[in-house]
Design a protein around this motif. Sequence first.
Motif, PDB file in Angstrom:
ATOM      1  N   ALA A 258      32.359  37.520  43.660  1.00 16.11           N
ATOM      2  CA  ALA A 258      33.740  36.818  44.029  1.00 16.11           C
ATOM      3  C   ALA A 258      34.403  38.458  43.706  1.00 16.11           C
ATOM      4  O   ALA A 258      34.343  38.516  42.392  1.00 16.11           O
ATOM      5  N   GLY A 259      34.383  38.549  44.961  1.00 12.68           N
ATOM      6  CA  GLY A 259      36.216  40.138  44.699  1.00 12.68           C
ATOM      7  C   GLY A 259      34.878  40.935  44.733  1.00 12.68           C
ATOM      8  O   GLY A 259      33.932  41.382  45.407  1.00 12.68           O
ATOM      9  N   GLY A 260      35.153  41.827  43.981  1.00  8.25           N
ATOM     10  CA  GLY A 260      34.595  43.048  42.912  1.00  8.25           C
ATOM     11  C   GLY A 260      33.598  42.621  41.895  1.00  8.25           C
ATOM     12  O   GLY A 260      33.491  43.605  40.835  1.00  8.25           O
ATOM     13  N   THR A 261      32.817  40.648  41.556  1.00  9.11           N
ATOM     14  CA  THR A 261      32.575  40.539  40.416  1.00  9.11           C
ATOM     15  C   THR A 261      31.160  40.297  40.309  1.00  9.11           C
ATOM     16  O   THR A 261      31.494  39.070  41.777  1.00  9.11           O
TER      17      THR A 261
ATOM     18  N   HIS B 262      41.388  47.261  47.077  1.00 12.35           N
ATOM     19  CA  HIS B 262      41.544  48.275  47.166  1.00 12.35           C
ATOM     20  C   HIS B 262      40.750  49.228  47.321  1.00 12.35           C
ATOM     21  O   HIS B 262      40.941  50.587  48.384  1.00 12.35           O
ATOM     22  N   SER B 263      39.225  49.204  47.388  1.00  9.04           N
ATOM     23  CA  SER B 263      38.269  50.025  48.310  1.00  9.04           C
ATOM     24  C   SER B 263      36.861  49.322  48.733  1.00  9.04           C
ATOM     25  O   SER B 263      36.811  47.988  47.402  1.00  9.04           O
ATOM     26  N   SER B 264      36.898  48.597  50.057  1.00 10.87           N
ATOM     27  CA  SER B 264      35.648  48.181  50.819  1.00 10.87           C
ATOM     28  C   SER B 264      34.288  48.044  49.725  1.00 10.87           C
ATOM     29  O   SER B 264      33.505  47.454  49.797  1.00 10.87           O
ATOM     30  N   GLY B 265      33.998  49.324  49.135  1.00 10.62           N
ATOM     31  CA  GLY B 265      33.422  49.477  48.834  1.00 10.62           C
ATOM     32  C   GLY B 265      32.517  49.069  47.163  1.00 10.62           C
ATOM     33  O   GLY B 265      31.680  48.687  46.314  1.00 10.62           O
TER      34      GLY B 265
ATOM     35  N   PHE C 270      30.292  41.221  35.330  1.00 13.38           N
ATOM     36  CA  PHE C 270      30.037  42.605  35.713  1.00 13.38           C
ATOM     37  C   PHE C 270      31.102  42.888  37.273  1.00 13.38           C
ATOM     38  O   PHE C 270      31.551  42.383  37.828  1.00 13.38           O
ATOM     39  N   PHE C 271      32.256  44.206  36.592  1.00 11.74           N
ATOM     40  CA  PHE C 271      33.499  43.891  37.233  1.00 11.74           C
ATOM     41  C   PHE C 271      33.553  45.124  37.678  1.00 11.74           C
ATOM     42  O   PHE C 271      33.775  45.944  37.402  1.00 11.74           O
ATOM     43  N   TRP C 272      33.185  45.645  39.560  1.00 10.10           N
ATOM     44  CA  TRP C 272      33.199  46.397  39.443  1.00 10.10           C
ATOM     45  C   TRP C 272      34.213  47.223  39.999  1.00 10.10           C
ATOM     46  O   TRP C 272      34.936  48.488  40.083  1.00 10.10           O
ATOM     47  N   GLY C 273      35.067  47.013  40.560  1.00 10.05           N
ATOM     48  CA  GLY C 273      36.625  46.921  40.791  1.00 10.05           C
ATOM     49  C   GLY C 273      37.159  45.759  41.867  1.00 10.05           C
ATOM     50  O   GLY C 273      36.574  45.419  42.274  1.00 10.05           O
TER      51      GLY C 273
ATOM     52  N   SER D 193      29.499  47.355  46.052  1.00  6.95           N
ATOM     53  CA  SER D 193      28.566  47.350  45.508  1.00  6.95           C
ATOM     54  C   SER D 193      28.614  46.204  44.579  1.00  6.95           C
ATOM     55  O   SER D 193      26.979  45.939  44.205  1.00  6.95           O
ATOM     56  N   VAL D 194      29.148  45.086  44.489  1.00  6.05           N
ATOM     57  CA  VAL D 194      28.955  43.784  43.630  1.00  6.05           C
ATOM     58  C   VAL D 194      27.646  43.295  44.672  1.00  6.05           C
ATOM     59  O   VAL D 194      26.790  42.329  44.245  1.00  6.05           O
TER      60      VAL D 194
END
Length: 263
Positions: A216-219, A151-154, A144-147, A158-159
């Motif tokens: 990891a990162g946004g995932t 670009h956005s700490s959110g 699940f890659f949220w983003g 979220s992940v």
Amino acid sequence: MRSSTRLVTATAAALLCAGALSACGPDDSGQDGGKTAAPAPTGTAAPTGAPATGGSTSKPDAKGGIPAKAWMDTKSIPMDETYHFAPLAANAKPVTGAVGFKGMELCHSPLPKDEEYLFTEGTAKAKASVGFGGDRWTAQQTLFFWGDPTHSSGNGQSVGAIKDALTAAVKDCAKSAPGATVKVGNAADAPYFAATVTVPQADGSTTTLHEYVVNAGGTVSELSVWATAKGGAQPKDAWKAPDDKYVGTGMTSALCEALPGCY
């Protein structure tokens, strides 16, 4: 006469040049065939949603789907030594709506109240299953890659929240699935989560699940390996697995190679 000869020579040269370009132009379809990258054949490009990257070294943002290289090398999956699992990317399918994690599904755990949006939004989500089913082991990875969190700490937050909700559901499995047992295998400060869960089923069988989760990162990535045996029996094939740390590293390294935001 000389003018005619030059014209014929130039025409022949142009035809030879065109033929050489047609025969010797760059091949855009070639990809690394190793198991680490696990590239999907042409027929699986749509399910994985992997965008063509050509020779670029930049990482895709996954708006077109989870890239093939984001799936972990099957050599890092427990029981691969026995089963020689097929590449995950070749079996990946996109997920629409709320993403369903195996750990929460097996434990009959609902989505966290007021945080359902965490599991339905995001940039891309997919899952891939390989194995045999029944009392033999099945492996499933859910990505699940949220983003991109750069670009956005959110996106990173979220992940992190999704991972926390998933691991909490597994730890508390006995509360939502009566008779379940849970053994957490990782240290509290480990960068991965690992647990072994057993859950009695309505037909008298028991499902044994080995659960691994990283972000990891946004995932966020979940690897679930499970088998269901009847009448108190054990899975048909004895459990063989590398150290939990090795499994977690295999999950994280693929994500960081393929998707932005790891740091």
